[in-house]
Design an enzyme around this catalytic site. Structure first.
Site, PDB file in Angstrom:
ATOM      1  N   GLN A  20      17.555  33.177  -6.872  1.00  0.00           N
ATOM      2  CA  GLN A  20      17.932  34.576  -6.720  1.00  0.00           C
ATOM      3  C   GLN A  20      19.411  34.851  -6.962  1.00  0.00           C
ATOM      4  O   GLN A  20      19.790  35.985  -7.167  1.00  0.00           O
ATOM      5  CB  GLN A  20      17.527  35.077  -5.328  1.00  0.00           C
ATOM      6  CG  GLN A  20      16.024  35.131  -5.161  1.00  0.00           C
ATOM      7  CD  GLN A  20      15.630  35.608  -3.784  1.00  0.00           C
ATOM      8  OE1 GLN A  20      15.541  34.827  -2.851  1.00  0.00           O
ATOM      9  NE2 GLN A  20      15.394  36.893  -3.645  1.00  0.00           N
ATOM     10  N   HIS A 112      12.802  26.646  -2.314  1.00  0.00           N
ATOM     11  CA  HIS A 112      12.665  28.097  -2.140  1.00  0.00           C
ATOM     12  C   HIS A 112      12.006  28.638  -3.420  1.00  0.00           C
ATOM     13  O   HIS A 112      12.584  29.407  -4.172  1.00  0.00           O
ATOM     14  CB  HIS A 112      14.035  28.731  -1.868  1.00  0.00           C
ATOM     15  CG  HIS A 112      13.976  30.081  -1.209  1.00  0.00           C
ATOM     16  ND1 HIS A 112      14.645  30.374  -0.034  1.00  0.00           N
ATOM     17  CD2 HIS A 112      13.325  31.214  -1.552  1.00  0.00           C
ATOM     18  CE1 HIS A 112      14.418  31.649   0.296  1.00  0.00           C
ATOM     19  NE2 HIS A 112      13.616  32.180  -0.613  1.00  0.00           N
ATOM     20  N   ASN A 156      10.731  26.763   2.229  1.00  0.00           N
ATOM     21  CA  ASN A 156      10.871  28.144   2.654  1.00  0.00           C
ATOM     22  C   ASN A 156       9.548  28.874   2.457  1.00  0.00           C
ATOM     23  O   ASN A 156       9.011  28.914   1.345  1.00  0.00           O
ATOM     24  CB  ASN A 156      11.942  28.862   1.822  1.00  0.00           C
ATOM     25  CG  ASN A 156      12.056  30.337   2.199  1.00  0.00           C
ATOM     26  OD1 ASN A 156      12.577  30.669   3.256  1.00  0.00           O
ATOM     27  ND2 ASN A 156      11.542  31.223   1.340  1.00  0.00           N
ATOM     28  N   GLU A 157       9.021  29.449   3.525  1.00  0.00           N
ATOM     29  CA  GLU A 157       7.849  30.324   3.462  1.00  0.00           C
ATOM     30  C   GLU A 157       6.738  29.799   2.561  1.00  0.00           C
ATOM     31  O   GLU A 157       6.402  30.424   1.538  1.00  0.00           O
ATOM     32  CB  GLU A 157       8.262  31.733   3.001  1.00  0.00           C
ATOM     33  CG  GLU A 157       9.303  32.389   3.879  1.00  0.00           C
ATOM     34  CD  GLU A 157       9.495  33.869   3.586  1.00  0.00           C
ATOM     35  OE1 GLU A 157       8.850  34.389   2.663  1.00  0.00           O
ATOM     36  OE2 GLU A 157      10.286  34.517   4.296  1.00  0.00           O
ATOM     37  N   TYR A 294      10.610  40.054   8.798  1.00  0.00           N
ATOM     38  CA  TYR A 294      10.943  41.345   8.202  1.00  0.00           C
ATOM     39  C   TYR A 294      10.111  42.487   8.785  1.00  0.00           C
ATOM     40  O   TYR A 294      10.617  43.530   9.116  1.00  0.00           O
ATOM     41  CB  TYR A 294      10.741  41.310   6.683  1.00  0.00           C
ATOM     42  CG  TYR A 294      11.730  40.406   5.986  1.00  0.00           C
ATOM     43  CD1 TYR A 294      12.966  40.900   5.582  1.00  0.00           C
ATOM     44  CD2 TYR A 294      11.446  39.064   5.752  1.00  0.00           C
ATOM     45  CE1 TYR A 294      13.897  40.086   4.968  1.00  0.00           C
ATOM     46  CE2 TYR A 294      12.379  38.235   5.126  1.00  0.00           C
ATOM     47  CZ  TYR A 294      13.599  38.753   4.740  1.00  0.00           C
ATOM     48  OH  TYR A 294      14.521  37.948   4.137  1.00  0.00           O
ATOM     49  N   GLU A 358      16.051  34.280   8.329  1.00  0.00           N
ATOM     50  CA  GLU A 358      16.134  35.444   7.441  1.00  0.00           C
ATOM     51  C   GLU A 358      15.713  36.682   8.211  1.00  0.00           C
ATOM     52  O   GLU A 358      14.694  36.675   8.905  1.00  0.00           O
ATOM     53  CB  GLU A 358      15.193  35.327   6.221  1.00  0.00           C
ATOM     54  CG  GLU A 358      15.634  34.372   5.168  1.00  0.00           C
ATOM     55  CD  GLU A 358      14.695  34.338   3.960  1.00  0.00           C
ATOM     56  OE1 GLU A 358      14.016  35.350   3.677  1.00  0.00           O
ATOM     57  OE2 GLU A 358      14.643  33.282   3.302  1.00  0.00           O
ATOM     58  N   TRP A 404      19.478  37.960   5.806  1.00  0.00           N
ATOM     59  CA  TRP A 404      19.089  37.985   4.406  1.00  0.00           C
ATOM     60  C   TRP A 404      19.631  39.283   3.848  1.00  0.00           C
ATOM     61  O   TRP A 404      19.127  40.326   4.229  1.00  0.00           O
ATOM     62  CB  TRP A 404      17.571  37.910   4.214  1.00  0.00           C
ATOM     63  CG  TRP A 404      17.281  37.860   2.745  1.00  0.00           C
ATOM     64  CD1 TRP A 404      17.022  38.914   1.907  1.00  0.00           C
ATOM     65  CD2 TRP A 404      17.276  36.690   1.916  1.00  0.00           C
ATOM     66  NE1 TRP A 404      16.871  38.475   0.621  1.00  0.00           N
ATOM     67  CE2 TRP A 404      17.014  37.121   0.599  1.00  0.00           C
ATOM     68  CE3 TRP A 404      17.481  35.326   2.165  1.00  0.00           C
ATOM     69  CZ2 TRP A 404      16.951  36.222  -0.467  1.00  0.00           C
ATOM     70  CZ3 TRP A 404      17.407  34.443   1.106  1.00  0.00           C
ATOM     71  CH2 TRP A 404      17.145  34.901  -0.202  1.00  0.00           C
ATOM     72  N   GLU A 411      15.494  39.947  -6.756  1.00  0.00           N
ATOM     73  CA  GLU A 411      14.429  39.892  -5.751  1.00  0.00           C
ATOM     74  C   GLU A 411      13.077  39.621  -6.425  1.00  0.00           C
ATOM     75  O   GLU A 411      12.243  40.497  -6.577  1.00  0.00           O
ATOM     76  CB  GLU A 411      14.436  41.171  -4.911  1.00  0.00           C
ATOM     77  CG  GLU A 411      13.290  41.326  -3.904  1.00  0.00           C
ATOM     78  CD  GLU A 411      13.169  40.225  -2.869  1.00  0.00           C
ATOM     79  OE1 GLU A 411      14.200  39.634  -2.507  1.00  0.00           O
ATOM     80  OE2 GLU A 411      12.039  39.947  -2.440  1.00  0.00           O
ATOM     81  N   TRP A 412      12.893  38.382  -6.858  1.00  0.00           N
ATOM     82  CA  TRP A 412      11.622  37.910  -7.389  1.00  0.00           C
ATOM     83  C   TRP A 412      10.986  38.913  -8.345  1.00  0.00           C
ATOM     84  O   TRP A 412      11.666  39.416  -9.230  1.00  0.00           O
ATOM     85  CB  TRP A 412      10.691  37.529  -6.210  1.00  0.00           C
ATOM     86  CG  TRP A 412      11.384  36.599  -5.261  1.00  0.00           C
ATOM     87  CD1 TRP A 412      11.790  36.876  -3.982  1.00  0.00           C
ATOM     88  CD2 TRP A 412      11.826  35.243  -5.511  1.00  0.00           C
ATOM     89  NE1 TRP A 412      12.433  35.786  -3.444  1.00  0.00           N
ATOM     90  CE2 TRP A 412      12.460  34.774  -4.346  1.00  0.00           C
ATOM     91  CE3 TRP A 412      11.740  34.372  -6.613  1.00  0.00           C
ATOM     92  CZ2 TRP A 412      13.007  33.500  -4.232  1.00  0.00           C
ATOM     93  CZ3 TRP A 412      12.284  33.100  -6.501  1.00  0.00           C
ATOM     94  CH2 TRP A 412      12.895  32.678  -5.328  1.00  0.00           C
TER      95      TRP A 412
HETATM   96  C1  FCB Z   1      11.698  36.472   1.950  1.00  0.00           C
HETATM   97  C2  FCB Z   1      12.197  35.444   0.963  1.00  0.00           C
HETATM   98  C3  FCB Z   1      13.523  35.822   0.330  1.00  0.00           C
HETATM   99  C4  FCB Z   1      13.563  37.279  -0.015  1.00  0.00           C
HETATM  100  C5  FCB Z   1      13.235  38.102   1.193  1.00  0.00           C
HETATM  101  C6  FCB Z   1      13.344  39.586   0.970  1.00  0.00           C
HETATM  102  O1  FCB Z   1      10.319  36.400   2.028  1.00  0.00           O
HETATM  103  O2  FCB Z   1      12.328  34.197   1.579  1.00  0.00           O
HETATM  104  O3  FCB Z   1      13.733  35.011  -0.790  1.00  0.00           O
HETATM  105  O4  FCB Z   1      12.687  37.531  -1.044  1.00  0.00           O
HETATM  106  O5  FCB Z   1      11.935  37.799   1.618  1.00  0.00           O
END
Ligand code: FCB
Length: 783
Positions: A20, A112, A156-157, A294, A358, A404, A411-412
């Site tokens: 990113q 990640h 990560n996730e 989030y 995050e 974050w 953003e992906w």
């Molecule tokens: C999380 C990701 C991060 C970013 C945020 C908004 O899920 O780990 O890379 O995309 O969301």
């Protein structure tokens, strides 16, 4: 600990990820990753690979104690397995030296989401070998950097990587298979276990993983966590919790898959991929669990509902949107869920330190001459820190908090349109500028606590977030309407008191007739869909506030709300009304101006009216864009139209037709239901399928055009050689697509300024007429 301070030694910092921010995707021997080609956008990102000294200095200036970054596997082992690329590791070597010299503790994440393409070509995460390759890679990184990194996170996730990447196909590598998703998830868990072993063998001090744990709630529970559920809803909640959370927590921390998840996995793919001994390997003891939070997952039982591809096995579960305040991403803001989730983890998985690795928010930022005043982001972080502090008070072992993120970044799949940074990045120049939130966070870090006094200007949004209700509910309560339950009213009034929110000029207006208040009426909240309108709203608010006016934001989304707005204005509570934007054919503007207060509109109204408005020359812009395509020699031009009830879309279509007619060409139209990339992509595929000779597309918005770029790539058409594409709006992301998008610029700041001027001169009783601003073509590489 005072009411606003945090435990001694609490760790403050920020998180980022390699893909990113780094850019430089082919520098110094880096191999391709699955995201390089999947992303519709340019992958230069923040060019952090070259600008890291500046970024480290920035963090130092902001007082960061910790920095969580991720290492790019494809930089370290370009082919995914085998030979280590020392030049790639040199980059992290330099970065670590700079961080340590700046007094910042590094936290390294090994994965990640940016899998080496070579590994994907050999089967990706659904292939068992990938876990072994990952452990080798972890060992190689530790070998070189282990002397300077104490804390390592493996993954990560993994839920996102497995289920959005292999299940729903909206992340790289874009596969859509439930079986692949479950297998990928298992191999990620295995990779985690093997990497923990490898890191420990190398002498790593602390090892952990980062999970996105989402509290799962029903809509009713969002405002009342304790609400008892029907049997059906309870089952839906438990099932989604198994898929999203316990699928990872239980193997890692308890050495077993949840019993209620096994039959779901078995139905999708069998259990052959789970070999004897795997769960023992996965459940290596860890020291720290990173938690990314989030927004909650809100669900309820709904018998006919098909499974969501991101949650295979979720048949009969409806994923709901709830009327809370939301970020620009459309994610519900529910800060108290952070306490809920930290409390749960500390009770159900005791003995492990936690860290919020995050948390942050995408809001529309407006760059003004004197900075970026991102009050919404500050409020978001502050509310979540209060929730975190409450969990610590209740005994949750939370050791730190990382925002974050440091920089606005890539953003992906959403590209550069998302703004999560504490620091603004101008992607044309790579200039970094700390937003107000960065400076506010610096103060939080310096005092190891929140400021005693709150943000000067709490907004309706803040009150809504604090009380866990929608903005409309807050405004109903403060306007004294009867349609609100006593509990909700009490919660809202408590939030109002705590935040010191001044509802509006209602009280004052009883004394003086002139209220100095202006109602800003948002007719259709297109959250996430229309960043430009959001930017105009925010900018016009700050301009009018700067002129000493008090702003009351009201939503006109229902007939009932129309009545409320009319009676608000009739009661003399507003001196003027700014209506943004009158998208649907309603008569609210007319009704309001008949009351005798000045009304101005953003956007030409759908029905001819005497009410003055500010708009851009949509038709003229579309004509210019189309003539540009014709001048480039294009002969078969399609147009992607957005929803036809939007006046701007109607005008863009009219301008397009006019240019075609003059050139003796016929229109080819594809309708998109909304203004998203997905809708643009689908419409472009239809145009390409229906019209083999198509050589150009004009899209009614940039997001639609970016979707068309994706479709062109999927269809194997080169842009601009085989297909030229033009968008409309010139959102930030437009200059960052591959190739960069030719588009028509809508001047956001000029629109806001014109709108504020129009309002102010009407308040002074001056005669005013509508303003139409020119929309200028910006030619880039897509034509
Ligand atoms: C999380 C990701 C991060 C970013 C945020 C908004 O899920 O780990 O890379 O995309 O969301």
């Amino acid at each position: 600990m005072s009411t606003t301070s945090f435990p001694e030694g609490f760790v403050w910092g920020v998180s980022t990820s390699a893909f990113q921010i780094e850019g430089a995707t082919s520098a110094d021997g880096r191999g391709p990753s699955i995201w390089d080609g999947f992303s519709a956008d340019r992958v230069e990102a923040c060019d952090h690979y070259h600008r890291h000294p500046e970024d480290v200095q920035l963090m130092k200036d902001l007082g960061m104690a910790a920095y969580r970054f991720s290492v790019s596997w494809a930089r370290v082992i370009p082919a995914g397995s085998g030979k280590v690329n020392e030049a790639g590791l040199d980059f992290y070597d330099r970065l670590l030296d700079e961080l340590l010299a700046a007094g910042i503790t590094p936290y390294a994440t090994l994965y990640h989401w940016d899998l080496p393409q070579a590994i994907e070509d050999n089967g990706g995460w659904p292939a068992r070998d990938t876990a072994r390759h990952f452990a080798d890679y972890a060992a190689a990184v530790h070998d070189r950097l282990g002397d300077r990194v104490d804390t390592w996170f493996t993954l990560n996730e993994p839920w996102v990587a497995a289920f959005l990447g292999y299940g729903a196909g909206i992340h790289a590598p874009g596969r859509k298979s439930a079986a692949d998703a479950f297998t990928a998830a298992h191999h990620m868990l295995l990779a985690h276990g093997l990497a923990v072993q490898a890191l420990r063998a190398g002498g790593a001090a602390k090892v952990g993983a980062v999970l996105n744990i989402s509290p799962v709630l029903t809509p009713a529970q969002v405002s009342d966590f304790g609400r008892t559920l029907s049997e059906e809803d309870a089952e839906a909640v438990t099932r989604i919790d198994a898929l999203a959370n316990r699928q990872f927590l239980d193997p890692m921390l308890r050495g077993a898959y949840p019993a209620d998840l096994l039959p779901i996995i078995e139905r999708s793919v069998g259990l052959g991929h789970v070999q004897d001994g795997d769960l023992g390997l996965i459940a290596q003891p860890i020291d720290l669990l990173g938690v990314n939070y989030y927004t909650p997952l809100v669900v309820q039982a709904q018998p006919s509902e098909p499974a969501d591809p991101a949650f295979p096995g979720s048949e009969g579960v409806l994923f709901c949107t709830v009327p809370t305040a939301v970020t620009a991403m459309g994610w519900s803001i529910v800060p108290n869920c952070l306490s809920l989730l930290l409390g749960r983890l500390s009770r159900e998985y005791p003995g492990i330190d936690l860290m919020v690795t995050e948390n942050g928010a995408d809001f529309v930022d407006v760059v003004t001459g004197d900075g970026i005043h991102d009050v919404d982001r500050i409020n978001f972080i502050e509310e979540h820190l209060r929730a975190l502090r409450a969990a610590v008070e209740d005994g949750a072992p939370v050791r730190g908090y990382l925002v974050w993120t440091l920089l606005d970044n890539l953003e992906w799949s959403d590209g550069y349109q998302r703004k999560f940074g504490l620091v603004h990045v101008d992607f044309a120049t790579q200039r970094r500028r700390p937003k107000d939130s960065a400076l506010w966070y610096r103060d939080v870090i310096a005092r190891n606590g929140l400021p005693e006094t709150r943000q000067k200007r709490p907004t309706l949004e803040t009150v809504a977030a604090r009380a866990g209700v929608s903005r409309a509910t807050v405004s109903r309560v403060v306007n004294g309407e009867a349609s609100v339950s006593p509990e909700v009213r009490a919660a809202v009034m408590q939030a109002v008191r705590e935040l010191g929110y001044v509802p509006n000029a209602a009280a004052r207006s009883l004394v003086t007739r002139r209220t100095n208040a202006i109602a800003l009426v948002l007719s259709v909240p297109r959250q996430g869909g229309d960043p430009l309108t959001a930017a105009v709203v925010q900018y016009v608010t700050s301009l009018l506030e700067g002129a000493g006016k008090q702003i009351t934001l009201m939503l006109a989304d229902t007939a009932e709300s129309h009545r409320r707005i009319v009676s608000h204005v009739e009661a003399g509570l507003s001196d003027g009304v700014v209506l943004l934007p009158p998208e649907r054919a309603d008569t609210l503007a007319e009704r309001l101006s008949r009351i005798g207060v000045p009304v101005v509109l953003l956007g030409k109204p759908p029905i001819a009216s005497l009410v003055p408005y500010v708009d851009v020359d949509n038709a003229g812009g579309a004509t210019t864009a189309t003539e540009h395509l014709i001048a480039r020699g294009r002969r078969t031009i399609g147009m992607i139209c957005g929803p036809m009830d939007l006046v701007a879309v109607q005008d863009r279509l009219a301008g397009h037709r006019e240019a075609l007619q003059r050139a003796g060409m016929r229109p080819l139209l594809a309708l998109a239901d909304d203004l998203t990339r997905a809708a643009g992509k689908a419409a472009a595929h239809r145009l390409l399928g229906d019209e083999p000779s198509l050589d150009a597309i004009f899209a009614a918005s940039d997001q639609l055009a970016i979707g068309a770029l994706q479709a062109a790539r999927e269809a194997g058409r080169r842009v601009p050689e085989d297909l030229a594409i033009v968008g409309f709006d010139d959102v930030d992301a437009a200059s960052a697509t591959t190739p960069a998008l030719t588009t028509v610029r809508v001047p956001v700041a000029d629109q806001a300024l014109a709108l504020a001027r129009l309002m102010l001169s009407r308040l002074e009783g001056r005669h005013t007429t509508s303003v139409v601003l020119p929309a200028r073509l910006v030619v880039r590489d897509s034509t």
